[in-house]
Design a protein around this motif. Structure first.
Motif, mmCIF file in Angstrom:
data_model
loop_
_atom_site.group_PDB
_atom_site.id
_atom_site.type_symbol
_atom_site.label_atom_id
_atom_site.label_comp_id
_atom_site.label_asym_id
_atom_site.label_seq_id
_atom_site.Cartn_x
_atom_site.Cartn_y
_atom_site.Cartn_z
ATOM 1 N N GLU A 104 -10.358 2.233 -2.146
ATOM 2 C CA GLU A 104 -11.053 3.168 -1.261
ATOM 3 C C GLU A 104 -12.555 2.883 -1.234
ATOM 4 N N MET A 105 -13.120 2.526 -2.387
ATOM 5 C CA MET A 105 -14.539 2.177 -2.446
ATOM 6 C C MET A 105 -14.824 0.919 -1.639
ATOM 7 N N VAL A 106 -13.970 -0.101 -1.798
ATOM 8 C CA VAL A 106 -14.144 -1.350 -1.047
ATOM 9 C C VAL A 106 -13.990 -1.072 0.440
ATOM 10 N N LYS A 107 -13.011 -0.291 0.811
ATOM 11 C CA LYS A 107 -12.789 0.083 2.212
ATOM 12 C C LYS A 107 -14.064 0.691 2.803
ATOM 13 N N GLU A 108 -14.661 1.607 2.073
ATOM 14 C CA GLU A 108 -15.886 2.274 2.534
ATOM 15 C C GLU A 108 -17.050 1.297 2.637
ATOM 16 N N VAL A 109 -17.251 0.476 1.599
ATOM 17 C CA VAL A 109 -18.346 -0.491 1.582
ATOM 18 C C VAL A 109 -18.229 -1.474 2.742
ATOM 19 N N VAL A 110 -17.020 -1.956 2.988
ATOM 20 C CA VAL A 110 -16.786 -2.935 4.053
ATOM 21 C C VAL A 110 -16.882 -2.288 5.438
ATOM 22 N N GLY A 111 -16.551 -1.007 5.507
ATOM 23 C CA GLY A 111 -16.578 -0.321 6.793
ATOM 24 C C GLY A 111 -15.263 -0.413 7.543
ATOM 25 N N PHE A 112 -14.176 -0.601 6.810
ATOM 26 C CA PHE A 112 -12.844 -0.616 7.422
ATOM 27 C C PHE A 112 -12.413 0.836 7.595
ATOM 28 N N GLU A 113 -12.085 1.219 8.814
ATOM 29 C CA GLU A 113 -11.835 2.639 9.095
ATOM 30 C C GLU A 113 -10.374 2.967 9.366
ATOM 31 N N ARG A 114 -9.498 2.068 9.021
ATOM 32 C CA ARG A 114 -8.084 2.333 9.274
ATOM 33 C C ARG A 114 -7.349 2.609 7.974
ATOM 34 N N GLU A 115 -6.039 2.434 7.983
ATOM 35 C CA GLU A 115 -5.179 2.879 6.888
ATOM 36 C C GLU A 115 -5.032 1.849 5.764
ATOM 37 N N VAL A 116 -4.884 2.361 4.543
ATOM 38 C CA VAL A 116 -4.506 1.554 3.378
ATOM 39 C C VAL A 116 -3.051 1.887 3.078
ATOM 40 N N VAL A 117 -2.212 0.849 2.997
ATOM 41 C CA VAL A 117 -0.783 1.020 2.717
ATOM 42 C C VAL A 117 -0.495 0.431 1.345
ATOM 43 N N TRP A 118 0.190 1.194 0.515
ATOM 44 C CA TRP A 118 0.524 0.753 -0.843
ATOM 45 C C TRP A 118 1.950 0.237 -0.869
ATOM 46 N N ASP A 119 2.101 -1.041 -1.259
ATOM 47 C CA ASP A 119 3.416 -1.671 -1.336
ATOM 48 C C ASP A 119 3.953 -1.523 -2.756
ATOM 49 N N SER A 120 4.663 -0.417 -2.987
ATOM 50 C CA SER A 120 5.151 -0.123 -4.336
ATOM 51 C C SER A 120 6.319 -1.004 -4.755
ATOM 52 N N THR A 121 6.776 -1.905 -3.868
ATOM 53 C CA THR A 121 7.791 -2.872 -4.277
ATOM 54 C C THR A 121 7.147 -4.010 -5.080
ATOM 55 N N LYS A 122 5.832 -4.108 -5.011
ATOM 56 C CA LYS A 122 5.089 -5.124 -5.761
ATOM 57 C C LYS A 122 4.638 -4.527 -7.090
ATOM 58 N N PRO A 123 4.409 -5.388 -8.082
ATOM 59 C CA PRO A 123 4.083 -4.890 -9.423
ATOM 60 C C PRO A 123 2.691 -4.260 -9.524
ATOM 61 N N ASP A 124 2.579 -3.292 -10.418
ATOM 62 C CA ASP A 124 1.296 -2.658 -10.719
ATOM 63 C C ASP A 124 0.514 -3.432 -11.774
ATOM 64 N N GLY A 125 1.223 -4.095 -12.662
ATOM 65 C CA GLY A 125 0.560 -4.733 -13.790
ATOM 66 C C GLY A 125 0.365 -3.736 -14.918
ATOM 67 N N THR A 126 -0.461 -4.086 -15.861
ATOM 68 C CA THR A 126 -0.732 -3.246 -17.015
ATOM 69 C C THR A 126 -1.304 -1.898 -16.564
ATOM 70 N N PRO A 127 -0.807 -0.782 -17.123
ATOM 71 C CA PRO A 127 -1.263 0.536 -16.674
ATOM 72 C C PRO A 127 -2.771 0.779 -16.845
ATOM 73 N N ARG A 128 -3.345 0.277 -17.944
ATOM 74 C CA ARG A 128 -4.773 0.516 -18.168
ATOM 75 C C ARG A 128 -5.393 -0.636 -18.936
ATOM 76 N N LYS A 129 -6.556 -1.090 -18.461
ATOM 77 C CA LYS A 129 -7.328 -2.112 -19.166
ATOM 78 C C LYS A 129 -8.765 -1.617 -19.275
ATOM 79 N N LEU A 130 -9.085 -1.030 -20.431
ATOM 80 C CA LEU A 130 -10.430 -0.543 -20.711
ATOM 81 C C LEU A 130 -10.807 -1.054 -22.091
ATOM 82 N N MET A 131 -11.908 -1.785 -22.159
ATOM 83 C CA MET A 131 -12.338 -2.330 -23.447
ATOM 84 C C MET A 131 -12.936 -1.240 -24.319
ATOM 85 N N ASP A 132 -12.808 -1.424 -25.607
ATOM 86 C CA ASP A 132 -13.453 -0.536 -26.566
ATOM 87 C C ASP A 132 -14.838 -1.115 -26.857
#
Length: 165
Positions: A104-132
């Motif tokens: 959503e941030m990239v969409k706003e920065v780029v100025g794309f004003e249409r829809e984002v579609v999430w393809d949930s048939t594709k993998p999400d990857g690791t749930p969280r990657k935050l360094m300590d």
């Protein structure tokens, strides 16, 4: 290797392990770029072509941490001035964002004003990657470039140096 050279030869080397980096000169290749430059490229292409949507893999729920390359340069100098130890230092912003929030941030920065579609048939990857990055935070360092600002700067660089060349 830094640890071994320090022990064996007295080298005052530091091993700094950064999180996901982004910024100018990133890899925007359509097939082998990382998530952030891939999103910038995809949203820009959709904007220019007039596409009605941008498809993003997964559900958007995984969390990722990002650090601007200029913050990495800053922390490297900070560590050279203030740290001399055997242990490695994790380098991160300490903040994570969902892939959905990032898109959503990239969409706003780029100025794309249409829809984002999430393809949930594709993998999400690791749930969280935050360094300590507690060690770094304890030394008084924090990232200076907010993600939104860094995205805007990176997108400008992309347009000026990749698209217009």
């Amino acid at each position: 290797m830094c640890q071994t050279y320090r022990i064996q030869h007295g080298l005052d080397g530091i091993s700094a392990m950064p999180t996901n980096l982004y910024g100018p000169h990133d890899n925007f290749h359509p097939e082998n770029s990382h998530v952030l430059p891939a999103l910038i490229r995809r949203f820009h292409k959709a904007k220019i072509s007039g596409a009605k949507e941008v498809v993003v893999w997964g559900t958007g729920s995984p969390l990722r941490e990002f650090l601007h390359v200029d913050d990495l340069a800053d922390v490297v100098v900070f560590l050279m001035d203030r740290y001399s130890g055997l242990e490695h230092v994790n380098v991160g912003s300490g903040k994570d964002v969902t892939i959905k929030g990032l898109a959503e941030m990239v969409k706003e920065v780029v100025g794309f004003e249409r829809e984002v579609v999430w393809d949930s048939t594709k993998p999400d990857g690791t749930p969280r990657k935050l360094m300590d990055s507690w060690k770094l935070a304890g030394m008084g360092w924090e990232a200076k470039i907010p993600l939104r600002q860094g995205l805007a700067d990176t997108y400008k660089w992309y347009v000026d140096n990749v698209i217009n060349h």
